[in-house]
Design a protein around this motif. Structure first.
Motif, mmCIF file in Angstrom:
data_model
loop_
_atom_site.group_PDB
_atom_site.id
_atom_site.type_symbol
_atom_site.label_atom_id
_atom_site.label_comp_id
_atom_site.label_asym_id
_atom_site.label_seq_id
_atom_site.Cartn_x
_atom_site.Cartn_y
_atom_site.Cartn_z
ATOM 1 N N PHE A 97 -65.837 -21.800 -16.545
ATOM 2 C CA PHE A 97 -65.615 -20.487 -15.938
ATOM 3 C C PHE A 97 -65.577 -19.439 -17.040
ATOM 4 N N PHE A 98 -65.707 -18.180 -16.633
ATOM 5 C CA PHE A 98 -65.624 -17.087 -17.597
ATOM 6 C C PHE A 98 -64.167 -16.672 -17.715
ATOM 7 N N LYS A 99 -63.673 -16.688 -18.921
ATOM 8 C CA LYS A 99 -62.280 -16.361 -19.196
ATOM 9 C C LYS A 99 -62.104 -14.846 -19.182
ATOM 10 N N GLU A 100 -61.045 -14.397 -18.548
ATOM 11 C CA GLU A 100 -60.749 -12.972 -18.528
ATOM 12 C C GLU A 100 -59.961 -12.613 -19.781
ATOM 13 N N VAL A 101 -60.399 -11.552 -20.461
ATOM 14 C CA VAL A 101 -59.736 -11.109 -21.685
ATOM 15 C C VAL A 101 -59.436 -9.622 -21.533
ATOM 16 N N GLY A 102 -58.159 -9.283 -21.416
ATOM 17 C CA GLY A 102 -57.769 -7.885 -21.295
ATOM 18 C C GLY A 102 -58.357 -7.190 -20.086
ATOM 19 N N GLY A 103 -58.505 -7.906 -18.995
ATOM 20 C CA GLY A 103 -59.048 -7.323 -17.779
ATOM 21 C C GLY A 103 -60.564 -7.306 -17.714
ATOM 22 N N ALA A 104 -61.234 -7.740 -18.764
ATOM 23 C CA ALA A 104 -62.696 -7.783 -18.783
ATOM 24 C C ALA A 104 -63.171 -9.233 -18.840
ATOM 25 N N MET A 105 -64.402 -9.447 -18.413
ATOM 26 C CA MET A 105 -64.949 -10.802 -18.453
ATOM 27 C C MET A 105 -65.220 -11.187 -19.898
ATOM 28 N N GLY A 106 -64.635 -12.282 -20.299
ATOM 29 C CA GLY A 106 -64.791 -12.766 -21.658
ATOM 30 C C GLY A 106 -65.797 -13.891 -21.729
ATOM 31 N N PRO A 107 -65.625 -14.776 -22.702
ATOM 32 C CA PRO A 107 -66.586 -15.864 -22.902
ATOM 33 C C PRO A 107 -66.470 -16.945 -21.827
ATOM 34 N N GLU A 108 -67.542 -17.701 -21.667
ATOM 35 C CA GLU A 108 -67.511 -18.859 -20.778
ATOM 36 C C GLU A 108 -66.808 -19.991 -21.510
ATOM 37 N N VAL A 109 -65.889 -20.654 -20.816
ATOM 38 C CA VAL A 109 -65.160 -21.774 -21.391
ATOM 39 C C VAL A 109 -65.394 -23.009 -20.529
ATOM 40 N N CYS A 110 -65.218 -24.183 -21.122
ATOM 41 C CA CYS A 110 -65.471 -25.438 -20.425
ATOM 42 C C CYS A 110 -64.416 -26.451 -20.852
ATOM 43 N N TYR A 111 -63.782 -27.109 -19.865
ATOM 44 C CA TYR A 111 -62.715 -28.073 -20.151
ATOM 45 C C TYR A 111 -62.923 -29.350 -19.340
ATOM 46 N N PRO A 112 -62.571 -30.508 -19.916
ATOM 47 C CA PRO A 112 -62.649 -31.755 -19.153
ATOM 48 C C PRO A 112 -61.555 -31.779 -18.087
ATOM 49 N N ILE A 113 -61.893 -32.323 -16.910
ATOM 50 C CA ILE A 113 -60.918 -32.498 -15.832
ATOM 51 C C ILE A 113 -61.168 -33.845 -15.172
ATOM 52 N N THR A 114 -60.272 -34.244 -14.289
ATOM 53 C CA THR A 114 -60.431 -35.488 -13.530
ATOM 54 C C THR A 114 -61.094 -35.197 -12.185
ATOM 55 N N LYS A 115 -61.518 -36.238 -11.507
ATOM 56 C CA LYS A 115 -62.085 -36.124 -10.153
ATOM 57 C C LYS A 115 -61.056 -35.507 -9.217
ATOM 58 N N GLU A 116 -59.803 -35.895 -9.359
ATOM 59 C CA GLU A 116 -58.742 -35.360 -8.503
ATOM 60 C C GLU A 116 -58.581 -33.851 -8.708
ATOM 61 N N LEU A 117 -58.672 -33.410 -9.966
ATOM 62 C CA LEU A 117 -58.570 -31.972 -10.234
ATOM 63 C C LEU A 117 -59.792 -31.233 -9.686
ATOM 64 N N MET A 118 -60.951 -31.853 -9.752
ATOM 65 C CA MET A 118 -62.135 -31.238 -9.156
ATOM 66 C C MET A 118 -61.927 -31.048 -7.659
ATOM 67 N N ASP A 119 -61.437 -32.088 -6.998
ATOM 68 C CA ASP A 119 -61.200 -32.000 -5.553
ATOM 69 C C ASP A 119 -60.208 -30.877 -5.236
ATOM 70 N N LYS A 120 -59.151 -30.767 -6.037
ATOM 71 C CA LYS A 120 -58.144 -29.711 -5.833
ATOM 72 C C LYS A 120 -58.771 -28.331 -6.006
#
Length: 142
Positions: A97-120
């Motif tokens: 997702f794109f991280k919000e920085v000071g109310g503006a759209m910042g850089p795209e970030v990517c993090y590992p998650i589990t299947k359960e977190l994806m479902d949530k």
């Protein structure tokens, strides 16, 4: 100045005045190349023609007979949510997702998650927000 958008099965062509661009994705990779009007017309002819133009842009040569068989295939499944994307590759999940920085759209970030977190994340906008915060900080929001 208006941009015309032509959406095809494997790619998109943007026309801005007499400038053309071809865009497509393969898993997590996104490709964007300037093309000529002639190539833009060729893309519209057939799926095979579109793949040939994509291959040409990426490799700077036309494909040989068997090179289109698996061209642009990926073992990554892209799940698009509202404001985020989850990439699934062989049972490994990442939320982007794109991280919000000071109310503006910042850089795209990517993090590992589990299947359960994806479902949530796909259950509700609140769930997506909570998963994004957790993925980024390791803590659930209050």
């Amino acid at each position: 100045m208006t941009t015309e958008i032509q959406q095809y099965k494997n790619c998109t062509v943007l026309k801005n005045n007499n400038d053309y661009q071809i865009l497509w994705s393969r898993g997590k990779e996104v490709f964007n190349f300037p093309i000529s009007q002639e190539l833009a017309k060729r893309v519209s002819k057939s799926k095979k023609d579109a793949l040939e133009v994509m291959f040409y842009c990426e490799h700077h040569r036309w494909p040989k007979a068997d090179e289109l068989d698996d061209y642009n295939h990926s073992n990554t499944i892209v799940h698009r949510g509202d404001g985020f994307v989850v990439y699934e590759t062989d049972g490994y999940y990442e939320i982007s997702f794109f991280k919000e920085v000071g109310g503006a759209m910042g850089p795209e970030v990517c993090y590992p998650i589990t299947k359960e977190l994806m479902d949530k994340a796909f259950e509700s906008s609140r769930g997506a927000y909570e998963v994004m915060i957790y993925a980024e900080t390791g803590h659930w929001p209050i």
